[in-house]
Design a protein around this motif. Structure first.
Motif, PDB file in Angstrom:
ATOM      1  N   ASP A 156       0.822  -1.202   0.000  1.00 30.88           N
ATOM      2  CA  ASP A 156       0.000   0.000   0.000  1.00 30.88           C
ATOM      3  C   ASP A 156       0.862   1.261   0.000  1.00 30.88           C
ATOM      4  O   ASP A 156       0.576   2.220  -0.722  1.00 30.88           O
ATOM      5  N   THR A 157       1.934   1.255   0.804  1.00 25.98           N
ATOM      6  CA  THR A 157       2.840   2.407   0.832  1.00 25.98           C
ATOM      7  C   THR A 157       3.468   2.603  -0.538  1.00 25.98           C
ATOM      8  O   THR A 157       3.511   3.729  -1.073  1.00 25.98           O
ATOM      9  N   ALA A 158       3.955   1.519  -1.132  1.00 24.25           N
ATOM     10  CA  ALA A 158       4.591   1.616  -2.453  1.00 24.25           C
ATOM     11  C   ALA A 158       3.605   2.133  -3.494  1.00 24.25           C
ATOM     12  O   ALA A 158       3.968   2.958  -4.350  1.00 24.25           O
ATOM     13  N   ARG A 159       2.348   1.675  -3.437  1.00 22.15           N
ATOM     14  CA  ARG A 159       1.358   2.126  -4.401  1.00 22.15           C
ATOM     15  C   ARG A 159       1.097   3.617  -4.260  1.00 22.15           C
ATOM     16  O   ARG A 159       1.002   4.344  -5.258  1.00 22.15           O
ATOM     17  N   ARG A 160       0.964   4.091  -3.005  1.00 20.68           N
ATOM     18  CA  ARG A 160       0.714   5.521  -2.800  1.00 20.68           C
ATOM     19  C   ARG A 160       1.870   6.361  -3.330  1.00 20.68           C
ATOM     20  O   ARG A 160       1.660   7.442  -3.901  1.00 20.68           O
ATOM     21  N   MET A 161       3.091   5.884  -3.121  1.00 25.50           N
ATOM     22  CA  MET A 161       4.247   6.631  -3.629  1.00 25.50           C
ATOM     23  C   MET A 161       4.245   6.666  -5.157  1.00 25.50           C
ATOM     24  O   MET A 161       4.534   7.695  -5.774  1.00 25.50           O
ATOM     25  N   GLN A 162       3.914   5.555  -5.774  1.00 23.38           N
ATOM     26  CA  GLN A 162       3.863   5.511  -7.242  1.00 23.38           C
ATOM     27  C   GLN A 162       2.754   6.405  -7.778  1.00 23.38           C
ATOM     28  O   GLN A 162       2.928   7.098  -8.786  1.00 23.38           O
TER      29      GLN A 162
END
Length: 950
Positions: free
Chosen positions: A8-14
């Motif tokens: 989820d963190t990686a998706r938000r950053m992307q």
């Protein structure tokens, strides 16, 4: 739950990076939505939901307001710039915002130009960001911004140059101390290691072939040559104007005749070479700021030397608290306001002529920062001039030079370090100016040969050495208290100092002499900024320094009233900046509340900063009241002077069997015991033969005298002989005391006589952080750590325990760290007592005082607490019976004074002090300390008091 690396963190950053790709980078139009999406990427609903504020108002020096783009206390300040803007030009703006954002100052500051984030932790490292992250890298490198998550965690930085610098300095210092420990002369070892450090900088700056010195160290380690020959050959060639015609040192250019003027190499051991090789191999010295020399300087001084001269390393954030208002802001304001090429060219001329002096320069850190900031101001002015000029118009050359920096330093090694610091600063500035100015066609200074600064950095005692004519004086004079000055500097030096500066009070701290001389050296319009112990705003130190400044045309423009020192010294400091002449507009005053690094800050804008560096009413003008001074109602307790006078409970029990000794044995109370022990009981007893004026009388004390003869007399004799040998005089204070060695150093006979006639007396700690007064049984002897008031009535206790008296103490006393020192001459002698209290008002004060003590005693007994434990509860918010009882006492005291509701307590007391001093001047009687005349003391004297056990 602590944030972890999740899908989820990686998706938000992307998602954030994808959104970022749609932005044009318009500072005005897109900053707010950019910041909102950034907070969403770190798990918030948005910046507002997180509690951050946009367009946050920040006070501007000299008046007016500026607006920080985002402030999220106490985490981060974010300042946005348009896409393509060079962020290096704006760190100073971010630092200035950070400096003024108090209380709850954000720990981190971020500069962003839509493509890159520069992250600063100004409390650790000022000039360089802790890390730089491109927006496109956030999915992999968001840990640099860990502080943005809802539940904060430590960021993972990749550019903590302070830690690297300290590691590098530690490696070199270990070599230096090893060389000295095996018998080499300290000065020789210091110079040799400094030449090694310069060689490491030189190879990483590529002033000599990269890796050249590291290879020499490696060869010496492997036995391919001696360090004496290899290093000696390099250093001699660095000091030779002609290139070598061949051999290993043929590529080495000429440096100068300064640092390498004397080449006297040292043969290093295998272990020392190993440490030096690690220092050269593991650190990129081109990325280590010259402030490293402050660490090296302090670690290379012998402890006795460092303590005697009061030398302490200053953090860059504290240096900027001096350099910013004294050097930078006056120029920056004019550069930003300049509207013509003529104005800017004139400012460039002024910058090139601006001279700076640090009269206690140590390793040169203040001068390094001042030089760097002048170069940046020059770049700022050149860029503005370019914007106002027709395309293709050539810009004038850069002219700010390290030869505009001047320093005085007592320690010879420190003076050499300062020269090296500045020569390296020049190379760093050249590279930075090339980055700031870009393709402007300007010619920049050549790094070699290095400037010879022997005529700019001078070794000598600044208080007895001529000062050069300059435009600004900055620095951190030695931290040395008045009490230690004579012991550590010697009587001859102190006599010389007093003769040279007769108008500085003898009890002023050492740094006050620098303030005095700096101001007298300034001409109209010139500025100074100095760090000092926080006693410079108090009593004799204030009189000798800041009072002199403000009384002789000086205007304090920016000051830190008190702060925890960022260096190793366990002191609080003040920082003052002033101009000789008027300065219109508001002034900035800040102070730290607490006694630890990271304690909160407060800040105000005021029309005038007073010499007390206080935001409240300035009571420095309060006058000594003769009635108080002659009342005999305030004393310091006894100074026994030797541990042999003190007895444990077991020793007392044995000695009490001797009827001759018994009358001379007394319980002995210290401030720590009164405040920190349950029941405030004394732990030890004291032998008191102060009434014995001759040896025969003293011998009548039986075993008490025998103990003193055994435990005290030999050391008193040794100290007297040591003083005689040291001074060559037969009349020193220790020799005089030896003629009555059985007496305390200060027996306070008048005090003991007074309390002997009373059932009890009031006492407080001489140094305290809380208003705690207590009654003590007259059978107990008070230690010197107590201030004693021979007053037995509850009314007097109520006045002393009141908040009115406490505020006067804080404003008029001196300080030790964050604790306040009760000084009888400045606090008690000037404190005005109520002049027309009615019997009913006296009873109200006494009753409230009895009730307060009753509550204290009941709670402490029930909880098993000490007074310190009890009063610490006031630090916790919430309804507190102790606070309520104190407020009732304060209300009764205000009524006794006739103090209007809502009145400023200090202003009221100051006005009353002035009226009473004037009345005394006319020969009129005033009401002094104690119970008002005509009242029966027995009606106002309860029985409670601290008593000895048993």
């Amino acid at each position: 739950m602590t944030p972890t690396v999740t899908a989820d963190t990686a998706r938000r950053m992307q998602d954030f990076v994808a959104y970022w790709g749609t932005l044009k980078g318009d500072e005005k139009g897109e900053s707010q939505v950019f910041l909102d999406r950034l907070f969403q990427a770190f798990g918030h609903a948005g910046y507002k939901e997180a509690g951050a504020e946009l367009e946050y108002r920040v006070a501007k020096q000299g008046g007016g307001k500026r607006f920080a783009d985002l402030v999220w206390r106490p985490r981060v300040l974010i300042e946005m710039k348009k896409r393509g803007e060079g962020l290096a030009n704006h760190y100073q703006q971010a630092f200035d915002y950070w400096l003024r954002l108090v209380p709850d100052r954000p720990r981190y500051a971020v500069l962003c130009n839509f493509d890159e984030l520069w992250v600063y932790d100004f409390g650790v490292q000022l000039d360089e960001p802790m890390d730089r992250v491109r927006i496109g890298e956030l999915p992999e490198r968001y840990a640099v911004l860990n502080f943005l998550f809802p539940q904060e965690r430590e960021p993972l930085f990749g550019n903590n140059r302070v830690d690297v610098a300290r590691e590098a300095a530690d490696s070199v210092a270990r070599v230096l101390n090893s060389v000295i420990a095996r018998g080499e002369d300290r000065a020789r070892a210091q110079r040799f290691l400094l030449q090694c450090v310069m060689a490491m900088f030189a190879e990483d700056f590529e002033l000599i072939p990269r890796g050249f010195f590291t290879e020499l160290v490696g060869d010496a380690r492997q036995g391919k040559g001696s360090s004496y020959d290899l290093f000696g050959g390099l250093f001699r060639q660095m000091n030779t104007p002609e290139r070598a015609r061949g051999g290993r040192f043929a590529p080495i250019p000429y440096f100068n005749g300064g640092l390498f003027r004397v080449v006297d190499p040292i043969e290093l051991t295998r272990d020392e070479l190993h440490l030096l090789h690690r220092a050269a191999l593991e650190h990129n010295w081109a990325k280590i700021q010259p402030q490293i020399f402050g660490v090296l300087f302090q670690s290379s001084m012998g402890k006795a030397d460092r303590h005697a001269r009061g030398a302490h390393y200053t953090s860059e954030a504290d240096i900027m608290r001096v350099v910013l208002p004294t050097v930078v802001t006056p120029f920056q304001t004019r550069i930003d306001a300049a509207g013509t090429q003529k104005e800017l060219r004139g400012l460039l001329d002024e910058l090139a002529a601006f001279q700076v002096l640090d009269p206690a320069c140590g390793s040169g850190n203040f001068l390094y920062v001042a030089y760097r900031e002048l170069r940046r101001l020059e770049a700022r002015a050149l860029l503005r001039l370019r914007d106002l000029s027709a395309p293709g118009t050539p810009l004038p050359p850069t002219r700010v030079s390290i030869r505009q920096m001047h320093g005085l330093e007592y320690d010879p090694f420190g003076a050499e370090l300062a020269k090296v610091t500045l020569t390296l600063a020049k190379e760093l500035a050249i590279r930075e100016m090339q980055g700031l100015l870009g393709n402007t066609g300007l010619d920049f200074d050549q790094p070699l040969p290095l400037d010879n600064l022997d005529d700019r950095i001078v070794q000598g005692d600044a208080l007895f050495t001529p000062w050069p004519r300059v435009n600004a004086v900055i620095g951190n004079p030695p931290f040395q208290s008045k009490n230690k000055l004579q012991r550590e500097m010697g009587p001859a030096y102190v006599r010389k100092l007093r003769a040279a500066y007769p108008d500085v009070p003898g009890r002023a701290d050492y740094c006050v002499y620098w303030i005095r001389r700096a101001h007298d050296h300034l001409q109209d319009g010139q500025r100074a900024g100095l760090v000092g112990t926080n006693t410079i705003r108090q009593n004799d130190s204030r009189v000798g320094g800041l009072d002199h400044v403000t009384a002789h045309g000086g205007t304090l423009t920016d000051a830190v009233g008190t702060q925890v020192w960022s260096g190793d010294a366990a002191v609080h400091v003040s920082i003052v900046n002033w101009v000789r002449g008027p300065q219109p507009g508001p002034k900035h005053l800040s102070w730290q509340v607490g006694d630890r690094q990271g304690s909160p800050w407060q800040s105000v804008e005021v029309p005038v900063i007073n010499a007390a560096l206080s935001a409240g009413t300035d009571v420095t003008a309060a006058q000594r009241l003769t009635t108080n001074a002659r009342s005999g109602a305030c004393y310091q307790g006894q100074t026994h002077g030797h541990k042999g006078f003190l007895l444990s409970g077991l020793e007392v029990g044995q000695m009490m069997r001797d009827p001759k000794a018994r009358p001379f044995l007394h319980p002995y109370l210290t401030a720590d015991e009164m405040i920190g022990n349950q029941g405030s009981t004394p732990e030890r007893w004291v032998v008191d033969l102060n009434g014995a004026d001759d040896l025969f009388s003293a011998m009548n004390a039986g075993t008490a005298f025998e103990r003193l003869k055994r435990e005290v007399e030999p050391e008193m004799r040794a100290k007297a002989e040591e003083e005689r040998e040291k001074t060559g005089s037969e009349r020193g204070p220790r020799q005089a005391h030896y003629q009555r060695w059985w007496k305390h150093w200060r027996g306070r006979g008048e005090l003991i006589e007074k309390i002997a006639s009373l059932p009890r007396y009031v006492a407080c700690g001489q140094v305290t952080k809380r208003p705690i007064f207590e009654f003590v049984s007259s059978g107990i002897r008070p230690n010197a750590a107590l201030i004693v008031f021979p007053l037995a009535d509850d009314y007097s206790f109520g006045i002393l325990q009141s908040s009115a008296h406490w505020e006067w103490l804080k404003a008029r006393g001196s300080t030790l760290t964050e604790r306040f020192r009760y000084t009888s001459d400045t606090v008690f002698d000037s404190f005005p007592w109520p002049q027309s209290a009615t019997p009913e008002q006296v009873r109200a004060v006494a009753g409230a005082a009895v009730a307060l003590r009753g509550l204290r005693n009941e709670v402490m007994k029930r909880q098993g607490w000490s007074l310190r434990d009890l009063y610490r509860t006031l630090d916790t918010p919430g309804k507190n019976p102790l606070r309520d009882a104190q407020e009732r006492l304060d209300a009764a005291v205000r009524a006794a004074y006739g103090m209007p509701a809502g009145a400023d307590v200090l202003a009221f007391l100051l006005a009353l002090n002035a009226r009473l001093a004037a009345a005394e001047g006319r020969g009129e009687a005033i009401v002094g300390p104690g119970l008002p005349a005509g009242l029966n003391a027995a009606d106002f004297t309860a029985a409670d008091a601290v008593r000895p056990l048993g």
